[in-house]
Design an enzyme around this catalytic site. Sequence first.
Site: not given
Length: 102
Positions: A66-67
């Site tokens: 993810c981020y």
Amino acid sequence: MPNFQHFSVNQLIQLAETNPDIQIVDIRDTASFESANIKGSVNLTNDNLANFIAEADMDQPLIVVCYHGISSQNAAEYLIEQGFDDVYSLDGGYQAWRESES
Ligand SMILES: O=S(=O)([O-])[S-]
């Protein structure tokens, strides 16, 4: 039921070198994914999730990106519940990956 595990960027790099069958799913939004992503990764969205699960090899390691490595933990948990055996959440997310490359 197994638990997902944490994976560092270095571990991912090493595993990718030795196991070409690893699957990397990136759960960031599609615009972010399209602007830059980890080579060989797939953008996993609500639209392609069911299809991905139906077609995936659940015995191969699956890395969730993810981020920053937070929401990937929930996604990893979810993917374990769907039947994947070997699921990892990338610590630090795509940002850590990008920093390791620079
Ligand atoms: O994607 S994130 O939850 O790590 S900000």
